[in-house]
Design a protein around this motif. Structure first.
Motif, PDB file in Angstrom:
ATOM      1  N   ILE A 146      75.441  66.688  52.456  1.00  0.00           N
ATOM      2  CA  ILE A 146      76.764  66.955  53.038  1.00  0.00           C
ATOM      3  C   ILE A 146      77.078  65.926  54.124  1.00  0.00           C
ATOM      4  CG2 ILE A 146      78.032  68.599  54.470  1.00  0.00           C
ATOM      5  CD1 ILE A 146      76.702  70.832  52.836  1.00  0.00           C
ATOM      6  N   TYR A 147      76.104  65.608  54.967  1.00  0.00           N
ATOM      7  CA  TYR A 147      76.352  64.598  56.004  1.00  0.00           C
ATOM      8  C   TYR A 147      76.652  63.238  55.382  1.00  0.00           C
ATOM      9  CZ  TYR A 147      75.396  67.126  60.323  1.00  0.00           C
ATOM     10  OH  TYR A 147      75.488  67.966  61.393  1.00  0.00           O
ATOM     11  N   ARG A 148      75.967  62.896  54.316  1.00  0.00           N
ATOM     12  CA  ARG A 148      76.260  61.629  53.646  1.00  0.00           C
ATOM     13  C   ARG A 148      77.635  61.654  52.997  1.00  0.00           C
ATOM     14  NH1 ARG A 148      70.277  60.547  50.880  1.00  0.00           N
ATOM     15  NH2 ARG A 148      69.306  59.645  52.751  1.00  0.00           N
ATOM     16  N   ALA A 149      78.040  62.823  52.472  1.00  0.00           N
ATOM     17  CA  ALA A 149      79.386  62.925  51.901  1.00  0.00           C
ATOM     18  C   ALA A 149      80.456  62.797  52.973  1.00  0.00           C
ATOM     19  CB  ALA A 149      79.531  64.259  51.172  1.00  0.00           C
ATOM     20  N   PHE A 150      80.160  63.289  54.189  1.00  0.00           N
ATOM     21  CA  PHE A 150      81.131  63.171  55.271  1.00  0.00           C
ATOM     22  C   PHE A 150      81.293  61.739  55.757  1.00  0.00           C
ATOM     23  CE2 PHE A 150      80.530  67.835  56.687  1.00  0.00           C
ATOM     24  CZ  PHE A 150      81.539  68.215  55.820  1.00  0.00           C
ATOM     25  N   VAL A 151      80.348  60.867  55.438  1.00  0.00           N
ATOM     26  CA  VAL A 151      80.519  59.452  55.772  1.00  0.00           C
ATOM     27  C   VAL A 151      81.632  58.856  54.917  1.00  0.00           C
ATOM     28  CG1 VAL A 151      79.386  57.199  55.797  1.00  0.00           C
ATOM     29  CG2 VAL A 151      78.131  59.228  56.554  1.00  0.00           C
ATOM     30  N   ARG A 152      81.698  59.257  53.662  1.00  0.00           N
ATOM     31  CA  ARG A 152      82.739  58.749  52.763  1.00  0.00           C
ATOM     32  C   ARG A 152      84.061  59.503  52.919  1.00  0.00           C
ATOM     33  NH1 ARG A 152      78.252  59.529  49.496  1.00  0.00           N
ATOM     34  NH2 ARG A 152      79.272  61.330  48.520  1.00  0.00           N
ATOM     35  N   HIS A 153      83.974  60.812  53.152  1.00  0.00           N
ATOM     36  CA  HIS A 153      85.164  61.643  53.285  1.00  0.00           C
ATOM     37  C   HIS A 153      85.085  62.327  54.650  1.00  0.00           C
ATOM     38  CE1 HIS A 153      85.667  61.051  48.948  1.00  0.00           C
ATOM     39  NE2 HIS A 153      84.392  61.388  48.831  1.00  0.00           N
ATOM     40  N   ARG A 154      85.750  61.742  55.625  1.00  0.00           N
ATOM     41  CA  ARG A 154      85.667  62.222  56.996  1.00  0.00           C
ATOM     42  C   ARG A 154      86.477  63.502  57.154  1.00  0.00           C
ATOM     43  NH1 ARG A 154      81.768  61.583  60.658  1.00  0.00           N
ATOM     44  NH2 ARG A 154      82.551  61.981  62.757  1.00  0.00           N
ATOM     45  N   PRO A 155      85.877  64.603  57.619  1.00  0.00           N
ATOM     46  CA  PRO A 155      86.643  65.850  57.797  1.00  0.00           C
ATOM     47  C   PRO A 155      87.544  65.779  59.014  1.00  0.00           C
ATOM     48  CG  PRO A 155      84.395  66.143  58.554  1.00  0.00           C
ATOM     49  CD  PRO A 155      84.457  64.769  57.955  1.00  0.00           C
ATOM     50  N   PRO A 156      88.530  66.662  59.101  1.00  0.00           N
ATOM     51  CA  PRO A 156      89.470  66.624  60.241  1.00  0.00           C
ATOM     52  C   PRO A 156      88.957  67.366  61.468  1.00  0.00           C
ATOM     53  CG  PRO A 156      90.173  68.274  58.682  1.00  0.00           C
ATOM     54  CD  PRO A 156      88.958  67.636  58.079  1.00  0.00           C
ATOM     55  N   VAL A 157      87.660  67.599  61.566  1.00  0.00           N
ATOM     56  CA  VAL A 157      87.082  68.285  62.717  1.00  0.00           C
ATOM     57  C   VAL A 157      85.998  67.401  63.319  1.00  0.00           C
ATOM     58  CG1 VAL A 157      87.591  70.580  61.842  1.00  0.00           C
ATOM     59  CG2 VAL A 157      85.422  69.504  61.246  1.00  0.00           C
ATOM     60  N   ARG A 158      85.641  67.694  64.557  1.00  0.00           N
ATOM     61  CA  ARG A 158      84.606  66.944  65.256  1.00  0.00           C
ATOM     62  C   ARG A 158      83.238  67.418  64.798  1.00  0.00           C
ATOM     63  NH1 ARG A 158      81.881  63.458  67.302  1.00  0.00           N
ATOM     64  NH2 ARG A 158      81.806  62.863  69.509  1.00  0.00           N
ATOM     65  N   MET A 159      82.361  66.487  64.466  1.00  0.00           N
ATOM     66  CA  MET A 159      81.012  66.789  64.021  1.00  0.00           C
ATOM     67  C   MET A 159      80.108  65.628  64.402  1.00  0.00           C
ATOM     68  SD  MET A 159      81.230  66.049  59.935  1.00  0.00           S
ATOM     69  CE  MET A 159      79.443  66.028  59.854  1.00  0.00           C
ATOM     70  N   PRO A 160      78.785  65.844  64.483  1.00  0.00           N
ATOM     71  CA  PRO A 160      77.886  64.741  64.835  1.00  0.00           C
ATOM     72  C   PRO A 160      77.899  63.646  63.775  1.00  0.00           C
ATOM     73  CG  PRO A 160      76.799  66.851  65.133  1.00  0.00           C
ATOM     74  CD  PRO A 160      78.067  67.129  64.405  1.00  0.00           C
ATOM     75  N   ARG A 161      77.830  62.410  64.233  1.00  0.00           N
ATOM     76  CA  ARG A 161      77.804  61.271  63.324  1.00  0.00           C
ATOM     77  C   ARG A 161      76.396  61.064  62.783  1.00  0.00           C
ATOM     78  NH1 ARG A 161      76.467  56.079  64.244  1.00  0.00           N
ATOM     79  NH2 ARG A 161      76.298  56.556  66.480  1.00  0.00           N
ATOM     80  N   LEU A 162      76.299  60.795  61.494  1.00  0.00           N
ATOM     81  CA  LEU A 162      75.003  60.569  60.864  1.00  0.00           C
ATOM     82  C   LEU A 162      74.459  59.209  61.280  1.00  0.00           C
ATOM     83  CD1 LEU A 162      72.806  61.391  58.795  1.00  0.00           C
ATOM     84  CD2 LEU A 162      74.205  60.281  57.034  1.00  0.00           C
ATOM     85  N   VAL A 163      73.190  59.194  61.730  1.00  0.00           N
ATOM     86  CA  VAL A 163      72.522  57.956  62.112  1.00  0.00           C
ATOM     87  C   VAL A 163      71.552  57.523  61.014  1.00  0.00           C
ATOM     88  CG1 VAL A 163      71.024  56.852  63.818  1.00  0.00           C
ATOM     89  CG2 VAL A 163      72.782  58.472  64.562  1.00  0.00           C
ATOM     90  N   ALA A 164      70.702  58.419  60.559  1.00  0.00           N
ATOM     91  CA  ALA A 164      69.741  58.112  59.499  1.00  0.00           C
ATOM     92  C   ALA A 164      69.288  59.425  58.886  1.00  0.00           C
ATOM     93  CB  ALA A 164      68.546  57.331  60.042  1.00  0.00           C
ATOM     94  N   ALA A 165      68.759  59.337  57.675  1.00  0.00           N
ATOM     95  CA  ALA A 165      68.296  60.537  56.972  1.00  0.00           C
ATOM     96  C   ALA A 165      67.237  60.149  55.960  1.00  0.00           C
ATOM     97  CB  ALA A 165      69.460  61.260  56.288  1.00  0.00           C
ATOM     98  N   ASP A 166      66.302  61.062  55.750  1.00  0.00           N
ATOM     99  CA  ASP A 166      65.258  60.908  54.749  1.00  0.00           C
ATOM    100  C   ASP A 166      65.296  62.146  53.872  1.00  0.00           C
ATOM    101  OD1 ASP A 166      63.013  60.554  53.189  1.00  0.00           O
ATOM    102  OD2 ASP A 166      61.779  59.801  54.833  1.00  0.00           O
ATOM    103  N   HIS A 167      65.794  61.980  52.654  1.00  0.00           N
ATOM    104  CA  HIS A 167      65.964  63.106  51.743  1.00  0.00           C
ATOM    105  C   HIS A 167      64.626  63.696  51.316  1.00  0.00           C
ATOM    106  CE1 HIS A 167      66.693  65.022  47.779  1.00  0.00           C
ATOM    107  NE2 HIS A 167      67.838  65.389  48.332  1.00  0.00           N
ATOM    108  N   ASP A 168      63.626  62.857  51.104  1.00  0.00           N
ATOM    109  CA  ASP A 168      62.337  63.341  50.596  1.00  0.00           C
ATOM    110  C   ASP A 168      61.517  64.059  51.666  1.00  0.00           C
ATOM    111  OD1 ASP A 168      62.954  62.238  48.115  1.00  0.00           O
ATOM    112  OD2 ASP A 168      62.125  60.282  48.687  1.00  0.00           O
ATOM    113  N   ARG A 169      61.470  63.515  52.875  1.00  0.00           N
ATOM    114  CA  ARG A 169      60.671  64.116  53.954  1.00  0.00           C
ATOM    115  C   ARG A 169      61.473  65.092  54.811  1.00  0.00           C
ATOM    116  NH1 ARG A 169      59.017  58.807  53.471  1.00  0.00           N
ATOM    117  NH2 ARG A 169      56.786  58.532  53.047  1.00  0.00           N
ATOM    118  N   CYS A 170      62.723  65.337  54.449  1.00  0.00           N
ATOM    119  CA  CYS A 170      63.573  66.301  55.155  1.00  0.00           C
ATOM    120  C   CYS A 170      63.694  65.941  56.635  1.00  0.00           C
ATOM    121  CB  CYS A 170      63.037  67.727  54.990  1.00  0.00           C
ATOM    122  SG  CYS A 170      63.091  68.333  53.288  1.00  0.00           S
TER     123      CYS A 170
END
Length: 373
Positions: A146-170
């Protein structure tokens, strides 16, 4: 200066002017003494702006940045050290500061990447080794997606910006938002102020009216399954289950609404720029009014806020009202299943009694809605 016997007007022509007398000359008297200025203070003369020049106000002194103390004891535990090893794999420059939370599901660690304040979220070792491992891993990976999707489609509300993520190690690293949570507990005794409630409802409303691409999010809640589950354990009677299914049948052709899915006050940060929504792992398409139903269930002590939520839920007409009532009954059943457990203390028993009263009120509203169809 002009004397008191003359006026500052031009002399008239044809009239002889009296020459000034040397005896009538007045000497200026001593000037009044000015009050003494305090020692050590130098006052500059006031600046008079020229034509077209803006008069700028002096800037207020900026507060010094708050430097967090490094909690070495909490950062040295085996669970936190294992989480830090996963964090530094994707963010080698991460410098840990404090442990915000460590429970059976997640570990939250604050730190710095350069001069940027961030928060790292990881699965705890207890969650990885528990029986709920598959469910917790699935939810965490869903939140990363969801955070990665919000990078492409920015919602109209304030939310933390994604810095980095590891899908496998959670592992999820986000910017840290300055502010305070709207509530610390799931069911807070002290509700936010009316202004804060209006700001929160405005953010929720903006999110619900947003229309991103349909294939970006999924439907986290199976309404027919949830009704059957609560009916099988005795929380819903036969009539309750029948009424909810009848309302669902009337909502089969209505549109879905993008909701946060877990819009508790503890998941909302009150920042200087406005409310910030956190923990997006349950975000997706719901029947209209799901987030409003969650907020209604936890604001038991704020009658005005509940009235405002009910009015917002009925803005869309009869179908929106029916969808809100279905969501409200299922949310209250979930809260009762979480808190109505053996060994509850006196404070928890009072909250359980309030939840049963709210559930009875929601059942009566559902029956009235079925009777008007």
């Amino acid at each position: 200066m002009y004397t008191s016997a003359t006026s500052p007007t031009a002399p008239r022509t044809g009239i002889a002017q009296r020459p000034p007398s040397s005896v009538a000359i007045r000497r200026p008297g001593p000037k009044p003494a000015l009050p003494a200025r305090p020692a050590g203070r130098i006052e500059a003369p006031a600046h008079i702006p020229r034509a077209g020049e803006r008069l700028l106000r002096p800037r207020a002194p900026q507060p010094a940045p708050v430097v967090e103390r490094i909690d070495t004891a909490a950062l040295a535990t085996p669970a936190v050290r294992a989480a830090l090893a996963h964090i530094t794999r994707i963010c080698p420059a991460f410098s840990a500061r404090q442990v915000l939370r460590e429970d059976g599901a997640h570990i939250l660690i604050t730190g710095l990447i350069g001069r940027t304040a961030v928060v790292a979220k990881c699965l705890s070792p207890q969650a990885v080794q528990s029986d709920r491992r598959a469910l917790l891993v699935e939810r965490f990976r869903r939140e990363v997606a969801i955070y990665r999707a919000f990078v492409r489609h920015r919602p109209p509300v304030r939310m933390p910006r994604l810095v980095a993520a590891d899908h496998d190690r959670c592992v999820l690293v986000m910017e840290r938002i300055p502010g305070r949570p709207a509530a610390v507990e799931r069911h807070p005794a002290d509700a936010p102020t009316p202004g804060e409630v209006r700001a929160i409802l405005g953010s929720i409303r903006s999110l619900n009216l947003w229309r991103p691409p349909i294939d970006v999010f999924h439907q986290p809640l199976d309404y027919q399954f949830e009704i059957g589950r609560y009916h099988s354990v005795g929380q819903l009677t036969d009539r309750d289950a029948g009424d909810l299914r009848q309302l669902l049948h009337g909502l089969s052709h209505s549109g879905w609404q993008l909701c946060h899915g877990d819009a508790l006050l503890s998941n909302i940060m009150l920042a200087p720029s406005g409310p910030v929504l956190l923990d997006w792992e349950q975000a997706g398409w719901y029947l209209p009014g799901y987030d409003l139903a969650v907020l209604w269930s936890v604001l038991y002590g704020d009658t005005a806020a509940r009235r405002q939520i009910s009015q917002l839920a009925q803005v869309g007409g009869t179908l929106a009202r029916d969808a809100f009532l279905v969501n409200l009954v299922l949310v209250l059943m979930r809260e009762l299943r979480l808190y109505d457990v053996p060994g509850a203390g006196e404070e928890q028993r009072l909250m359980i009694r309030r939840l049963y009263d709210d559930a009875a009120l929601a059942r009566r509203a559902v029956r009235a809605a079925v009777g008007t169809r």
